[in-house]
Design an enzyme around this catalytic site. Sequence first.
Site, short mmCIF file in Angstrom:
data_model
loop_
_atom_site.label_atom_id
_atom_site.label_comp_id
_atom_site.label_asym_id
_atom_site.label_seq_id
_atom_site.Cartn_x
_atom_site.Cartn_y
_atom_site.Cartn_z
N LYS A 97 43.85 11.85 9.88
CA LYS A 97 42.64 11.66 10.66
C LYS A 97 41.81 13.00 10.24
CE LYS A 97 41.57 10.38 15.18
NZ LYS A 97 41.99 10.42 16.66
O1 G3P Z 1 41.47 9.84 19.86
C1 G3P Z 1 40.25 9.82 20.04
C2 G3P Z 1 39.46 9.24 21.12
O2 G3P Z 1 40.10 8.24 21.36
C3 G3P Z 1 39.36 10.14 22.38
O3 G3P Z 1 38.84 9.57 23.56
O4 G3P Z 1 38.81 9.62 25.90
O5 G3P Z 1 38.76 11.86 24.71
O6 G3P Z 1 36.73 10.33 24.74
P1 G3P Z 1 38.35 10.21 24.99
#
Ligand code: G3P
Length: 229
Positions: A97
Amino acid sequence: MDNLRENLIHAISMKFFIDTADLDEIQEAADMGVLDGVTTNPSLMAKVGVSDVKSHYLKICEMVDGDVSAEVISTDYAGIVAEGRELVKIHPNITVKVPMIQDGVKAIKTLASEGIKINCTLIFNAAQALVAAKAGAKYVSPFIGRLDDIGQDGMDLIEQIRVIFDNYKIETQILAASVRHQQHLLSCMLLGADVATMPFNVIDKMIKHPLTDSGLEKFLADHAKMVNR
Ligand code: G3P
């Protein structure tokens, strides 16, 4: 996998990934048969207090038959490339990633040309998605919930990327990230995202409905009345 399950799953073309580094949550989702892969990020790793990152990724890879995103923490070209090459030694399921920054894009080109699977993360507009795809990323991760948080519609971004990728037959997969609730998930499916990654609580909420609970309660109460007659 038996034929019936294989045929049924084939009909559901959007993949479900879980967005967590919590091994119990990953196992729970895997046991339910809804898991096609895992995404993690440094914040999720820190949340579960991972000390040995590599062995944690290995454990995840051994639990799931699908791509497991492991995020680099370098921000310079040489560092990202070196980290990516190390991460893929852990297990064939590892997908590196890489953040959407200039050095990241250069690193994607290098790593992808070596056959390394890349998930380009922190995508907030269609131009970024296009650049990542052209560099060779297998996945682009638009963060829909974080766009909603700043008053934009994250689903518009999924729609734009889908149209662009379809127009130009780009095979990079749209991995909808920052999914916060079932409506996000359903919209992703309607718009044709290839993958949605979601926290365990979204998977859990997909299962639950108050009418299911009250219906089951009544069935069991009626059954008890009958057998206790
Ligand atoms: O893994 C990346 C992403 O899904 C993060 O989500 O909820 O932290 O905005 P969030």
